[in-house]
Design a protein around this motif. Structure first.
Motif, PDB file in Angstrom:
ATOM      1  N   ASP A 796     -11.094 -24.135 -22.538  1.00 49.72           N
ATOM      2  CA  ASP A 796     -11.707 -24.889 -23.721  1.00 49.72           C
ATOM      3  C   ASP A 796     -12.853 -25.702 -23.062  1.00 49.72           C
ATOM      4  OD1 ASP A 796     -10.190 -23.432 -25.429  1.00 49.72           O
ATOM      5  OD2 ASP A 796      -8.669 -24.695 -25.897  1.00 49.72           O
ATOM      6  N   GLU A 797     -12.458 -26.570 -22.121  1.00 49.37           N
ATOM      7  CA  GLU A 797     -13.272 -27.695 -21.763  1.00 49.37           C
ATOM      8  C   GLU A 797     -14.562 -27.123 -21.120  1.00 49.37           C
ATOM      9  OE1 GLU A 797     -10.102 -27.567 -21.449  1.00 49.37           O
ATOM     10  OE2 GLU A 797      -9.138 -29.793 -21.860  1.00 49.37           O
ATOM     11  N   ALA A 798     -14.224 -25.981 -20.369  1.00 47.02           N
ATOM     12  CA  ALA A 798     -15.041 -25.195 -19.712  1.00 47.02           C
ATOM     13  C   ALA A 798     -16.291 -24.762 -20.690  1.00 47.02           C
ATOM     14  CB  ALA A 798     -14.690 -24.232 -18.825  1.00 47.02           C
ATOM     15  N   LEU A 799     -15.709 -24.103 -21.739  1.00 43.15           N
ATOM     16  CA  LEU A 799     -16.414 -23.494 -22.684  1.00 43.15           C
ATOM     17  C   LEU A 799     -17.494 -24.487 -23.636  1.00 43.15           C
ATOM     18  CD1 LEU A 799     -14.306 -20.700 -23.917  1.00 43.15           C
ATOM     19  CD2 LEU A 799     -16.357 -20.341 -22.536  1.00 43.15           C
ATOM     20  N   ALA A 800     -16.712 -25.626 -23.749  1.00 49.02           N
ATOM     21  CA  ALA A 800     -17.434 -26.828 -24.584  1.00 49.02           C
ATOM     22  C   ALA A 800     -18.585 -27.593 -23.638  1.00 49.02           C
ATOM     23  CB  ALA A 800     -16.527 -27.811 -24.907  1.00 49.02           C
ATOM     24  N   ASP A 801     -18.365 -27.368 -22.350  1.00 50.02           N
ATOM     25  CA  ASP A 801     -19.503 -28.148 -21.444  1.00 50.02           C
ATOM     26  C   ASP A 801     -20.505 -26.975 -21.390  1.00 50.02           C
ATOM     27  OD1 ASP A 801     -18.419 -30.463 -20.817  1.00 50.02           O
ATOM     28  OD2 ASP A 801     -17.320 -29.831 -19.053  1.00 50.02           O
ATOM     29  N   LEU A 802     -20.244 -25.814 -21.169  1.00 45.99           N
ATOM     30  CA  LEU A 802     -21.305 -24.655 -21.147  1.00 45.99           C
ATOM     31  C   LEU A 802     -22.119 -24.638 -22.513  1.00 45.99           C
ATOM     32  CD1 LEU A 802     -22.702 -22.746 -19.306  1.00 45.99           C
ATOM     33  CD2 LEU A 802     -20.822 -21.040 -19.780  1.00 45.99           C
ATOM     34  N   SER A 803     -21.191 -24.710 -23.448  1.00 47.27           N
ATOM     35  CA  SER A 803     -22.156 -24.628 -24.906  1.00 47.27           C
ATOM     36  C   SER A 803     -23.167 -25.730 -24.947  1.00 47.27           C
ATOM     37  CB  SER A 803     -21.077 -24.622 -25.929  1.00 47.27           C
ATOM     38  OG  SER A 803     -20.143 -23.809 -25.970  1.00 47.27           O
ATOM     39  N   ARG A 804     -22.735 -26.876 -24.509  1.00 49.19           N
ATOM     40  CA  ARG A 804     -23.602 -28.035 -24.796  1.00 49.19           C
ATOM     41  C   ARG A 804     -24.862 -27.687 -23.785  1.00 49.19           C
ATOM     42  NH1 ARG A 804     -20.984 -33.682 -23.253  1.00 49.19           N
ATOM     43  NH2 ARG A 804     -23.077 -33.972 -23.473  1.00 49.19           N
ATOM     44  N   ALA A 805     -24.445 -27.106 -22.481  1.00 43.05           N
ATOM     45  CA  ALA A 805     -25.524 -27.118 -21.409  1.00 43.05           C
ATOM     46  C   ALA A 805     -26.412 -25.754 -21.960  1.00 43.05           C
ATOM     47  CB  ALA A 805     -25.014 -26.570 -20.191  1.00 43.05           C
TER      48      ALA A 805
END
Length: 930
Positions: A796-805
């Motif tokens: 979830d954290e990984a997808l959140a960071d990648l979404s922002r990026a």
């Protein structure tokens, strides 16, 4: 230069001359069999120049022995002097000599030398070779008195010219000593024709013609033989003997005074030096007093003309005296067809100067001073300064160097300027702000930072006491004085720029900012060059500190100032930095726009390729690589390589290799990328720009991709890069590399603790970058943090960071930053592409749709084993070379610049081992390449 015309013509033949048919016949070969080099090498006074003029002077076309007219031939003549030992001067005068017979020759070479940046001499000489190959007519390039050249760089240029001469072109030179050129190789290949002292010595028959017919002595055969024997056929010795013998040959009634001449011949013996001194005494003793005085006074001059002689002697009969001396055959050599400029025979001048020092030891200095003043009035600065130095008057010399400084810098006579400065005592330089500043700049270019600081300190202390143009001699040119006054006014701002350079080189951000602001405060509104320097270094300081918004604003001002100054090459070079800053702010699409706009300006600029054009192609290639257009990126890198170093600033030349490394990574060729970075490392020049992407860290990232984790860890230890370091912009790239290393180490050894350290470091990076508006660092920080969270199953954290990026990066033009992280990134992108958030899913889908298979490769032509293949573009050029289409027309058909066409041609010649267009086409036919 007022005397350049006289250097470009063979000395006019004397009114009476001894025919040297036995020697000229050796040189009258068919143009198709002419050697690459004709070397006429012998000590002074052997008639080397006279032989060359007999061979090459128009009007001697009819061959009396063969009764035929030699084929048409073009001749470019250059009489060399010590000033030509400076490479730029030599090349400029060489081009002028060639243009005297072929106006189309050398235009590009001159334009290349006028660029702001130093260029490889091979590129300039190669341009000349191409021009010389164009006409079918045989050409001889004559270099007279080559022994005055002592500069290795000039010898290198001549050697390159010799190696690449077209077959219809011959280089001929006279010299007192064998030059450091590949003579043995040329001799072994039958490409060298040598004429030595033993060949040049007068035979008994030639001595008889000279003594009895040219000099009118009416000597008996035995007397001729005696003088010929005792002078060993030395032309200068025979001439001196003849002048002295004139007083012994006849009585007052005109009858031969055989006893007198016999006594003279009997007494005539000894070494060349002894003979010269003896005969000079005899010659001077027979001249009227006013002629002797004129000869001694003017002996200090390298070249003589009437007004100059008047200035030195204080008389008004200079031109008349020169004409009288020439008629008397008194060792005076005309330098132009109008017989306005002359020089003494070198040995005769040496002897005159020795006599002057002997009989008037205090007069030589005064004569040099008078000559210096006259040359300065004509703005002949090199001659004026040379005489000033010879006079021993260091203050007068320093005055002249200051006056010559603006033009010398504009013409890039760096070597000559350094020689002038080295010729002045340090205490004189320290007292003159302009000269102290220039000395500081010279130390800076040599890497002597401490020495540069010391000289700039001297300049600051001397500025108020510097001489102004009001203290100059009223006889000196007003234009030069005005330029000097402008230099003095601009000096404080320029000195501040130099101090900013020093601070930048030492990594002193605050010092760089302080001196850059001072330069801007001191520069006048119209002093665009100083203002551009101040703004530029203010921008570099802001960049190093991580304030990219201020850096962009400052460099935008730099670009505007350089445009106002009309300095297009530097304007576009500053645009490279500006585009880099926009990329760092997270806007590669804006960087691409700037590169494309700047390249359009560069291509529209008249004249040769600008010295920053290749840098723009490299920058655009990197932007295209990031956008995923790998084929276009490769094409721009190839164009940059074809343009060569002459179209690239030295501080940017490593970027071709780092960009190529990125392209190879995109194609999956990690070993090739590593090799590119190895080549980039020695080309990197520290101190010019903040080192925000260290090559060592780039290598460490490749090691991580290759699984060479121990090598990457060794890099971290060597550079003391760890998760506990305080964050700073200059350390961000290293810290992001450390984070990638920790992710890889966890994946190899399952160490969750080190990933927690990595995530904490990435948190600090992202926070600092967001606060400072460094979008590029934000995007990469979020990407790496996503990979770290993925590695410990925090999806979830990984997808959140990648979404922002993604939502920030994809619209801004990022692509390869994400795709180069395969296969880990592929899983995350596939997941995000199915998310309901339209912006995120669209961005992820866009990247997935642009995955490149890495198989794009340039086609090459078939070549025999062991030969480097021709590129597809080179094959296209080669096929058109086989037609009647001219070079510029080929360039137009293939949508390339003429310079790019010439570069392709040079590569083709090298690969086919040929030197001319015709030979290339013939060789290509043999290899079935057409």
């Amino acid at each position: 230069m007022p005397l350049l015309g006289s250097k470009l013509r063979a000395p006019p033949p004397r009114r009476q001359l001894v025919p040297r048919e036995r020697l000229v016949d050796q040189l009258r070969t068919d143009p198709s069999t002419m050697p690459r080099l004709v070397l006429v090498s012998a000590p002074a006074g052997f008639g080397k120049t006279t032989l060359l003029t007999q061979w090459l002077t128009p009007g001697r076309a009819e061959d009396p022995t063969q009764h035929r007219t030699p084929p048409a031939r073009r001749v470019g003549w250059l009489s060399l002097d010590p000033a030509d030992a400076e490479l730029r001067t030599f090349l400029t005068h060489l081009v002028a000599a060639l243009q005297a017979v072929g106006p189309e020759v050398g235009a590009e070479a001159l334009a290349l030398m006028d660029t702001e940046r130093a260029l490889p001499v091979e590129d300039i000489v190669a341009s000349l070779v191409n021009d010389l190959d164009a006409p079918d007519c045989a050409t001889v390039v004559a270099l007279d008195d080559y022994h005055v050249i002592d500069a290795p760089e000039v010898h290198g240029a001549v050697a390159f010219l010799l190696d690449h001469l077209p077959p219809q072109v011959t280089l001929a030179m006279t010299t007192r000593a064998d030059p450091p050129l590949p003579l043995s190789r040329l001799r072994a290949r039958g490409q060298l024709l040598e004429v030595r002292a033993s060949d040049l010595r007068f035979t008994a028959e030639e001595a008889d013609v000279f003594l009895n017919h040219v000099m009118g002595l009416r000597l008996a055969p035995a007397q001729v033989a005696a003088l010929e024997s005792r002078t060993e056929g030395w032309a200068a010795g025979l001439q001196l003997a003849a002048l002295s013998a004139r007083g012994h040959t006849t009585t007052s009634t005109g009858d031969p005074a055989s006893g007198g001449i016999e006594a003279f011949v009997e007494a005539f013996s000894g070494s060349h030096r002894f003979v010269l001194d003896y005969l000079l005494e005899e010659v001077l003793a027979t001249q009227p007093a006013h002629v002797r005085t004129f000869l001694l006074d003017t002996s200090v001059l390298e070249q003589l003309t009437g007004p100059l002689c008047d200035a030195v002697t204080g008389e008004r009969d200079g031109q008349q005296m020169l004409e009288t001396l020439e008629r008397g055959n008194l060792f005076l050599i005309p330098l132009d067809d109008q017989r306005r400029w002359f020089r003494y025979h070198h040995l005769f001048a040496d002897a005159l100067r020795a006599r002057l020092r002997s009989v008037h030891p205090d007069r030589e200095s005064l004569l040099h001073r008078a000559a210096s003043t006259w040359h300065a009035s004509q703005e002949m600065w090199a001659e004026a300064i040379g005489h000033a130095m010879a006079s021993g008057d260091v203050e007068h010399t320093a005055d002249l160097v200051e006056l010559a400084l603006p033009q010398a810098r504009k013409d890039r006579h760096d070597r000559q300027l350094r020689e002038w400065l080295h010729g002045l005592p340090d205490d004189v330089l320290r007292r003159r702000a302009l000269l102290a500043t220039q000395t500081g700049a010279a130390r800076l270019s040599e890497g002597d930072l401490d020495g540069a600081v010391a000289w700039l300190d001297h300049a600051d202390r001397a500025l108020d006491a510097s001489l102004t143009t009001g203290n100059r001699s009223p006889g000196w040119p007003a234009g030069a004085s005005g330029a000097l006054e402008a230099e003095l006014r601009a000096l404080p701002a320029q000195s501040a720029v130099y101090r900013a350079v020093l601070a930048q080189a030492r990594g002193d951000i605050e010092g760089t900012r302080l001196h850059a602001r001072r330069a801007l405060d001191l520069a006048g509104p119209a002093d665009h060059v100083a203002r551009s320097g101040g703004a530029g270094y203010l921008g570099l300081a802001a960049w190093a500190a991580g304030d990219l918004a201020e850096a962009v604003e400052a460099f935008g001002e730099t670009v505007r100032c350089l445009r106002a100054a009309g300095n297009v090459a530097d304007e576009l070079g500053a645009t490279v930095v500006l585009a880099t800053l926009w990329w760092a702010r997270g806007q590669p699409v804006e960087a691409r726009r700037l590169y494309e706009q700047a390249l359009a300006t560069a291509h529209a600029h008249p004249g040769p390729v600008l010295s920053s054009t290749a840098d723009l192609h490299v920058g655009l290639a990197d932007a295209l690589r990031e956008h995923g257009d790998l084929d276009a990126a490769a094409q721009h890198l190839q164009t940059a390589r074809d343009l060569g170093d002459r179209a690239s600033f030295p501080e940017n030349r490593h970027r071709w290799y780092t960009t190529m490394a990125g392209l190879l990574v995109a194609h999956g060729d990690l070993d090739g990328a590593a090799a590119m970075l190895e080549q980039a490392q020695p080309l990197y020049l520290p101190g010019y720009l903040p080192d925000v992407r260290p090559i060592a860290a780039m290598k460490a990232r490749l090691h991580i991709r290759q699984g060479r984790l121990d090598d990457a860890a060794a890099w971290a230890g060597e550079h003391r890069a760890s998760t506990g370091d305080p964050t700073s912009y200059l350390a961000e790239f290293n810290h992001l590399t450390v984070a990638r290393l920790l992710i890889a180490q966890h994946q190899a050894h399952q160490q969750p603790k080190i990933l927690q350290d990595a995530i904490a470091l990435l948190d600090r990076i992202v926070f600092a970058a967001e606060a400072a508006g460094r979008g590029g660092s934000v995007v990469e920080g979020l990407l790496v943090r996503a990979l770290a969270n993925q590695a410990i199953d925090h999806y979830d954290e990984a997808l959140a960071d990648l979404s922002r990026a993604l939502t920030q990066a994809v619209p801004a033009g990022y692509c390869r930053l994400f795709l180069d992280e395969e296969p880990e990134m592929d899983v995350l992108l596939q997941t995000l592409s199915r998310r309901p958030d339209q912006a995120v899913s669209s961005a992820a889908a866009a990247l997935l749709g642009r995955v490149d298979d890495g198989t794009s490769q340039a086609r090459v032509s078939a070549m025999p084993a062991g030969r480097e293949p021709l590129s597809e573009r080179e094959v296209e050029v080669l096929r058109l070379l086989a037609t009647d289409v001219s070079g510029p027309e080929i360039a137009e058909r293939l949508f390339m610049s003429v310079n790019t066409f010439r570069t392709h041609t040079r590569h083709i010649f090298t690969k086919l081992d040929v030197n001319t267009r015709r030979a290339a086409v013939s060789r290509a036919g043999e290899l079935d390449l057409l």
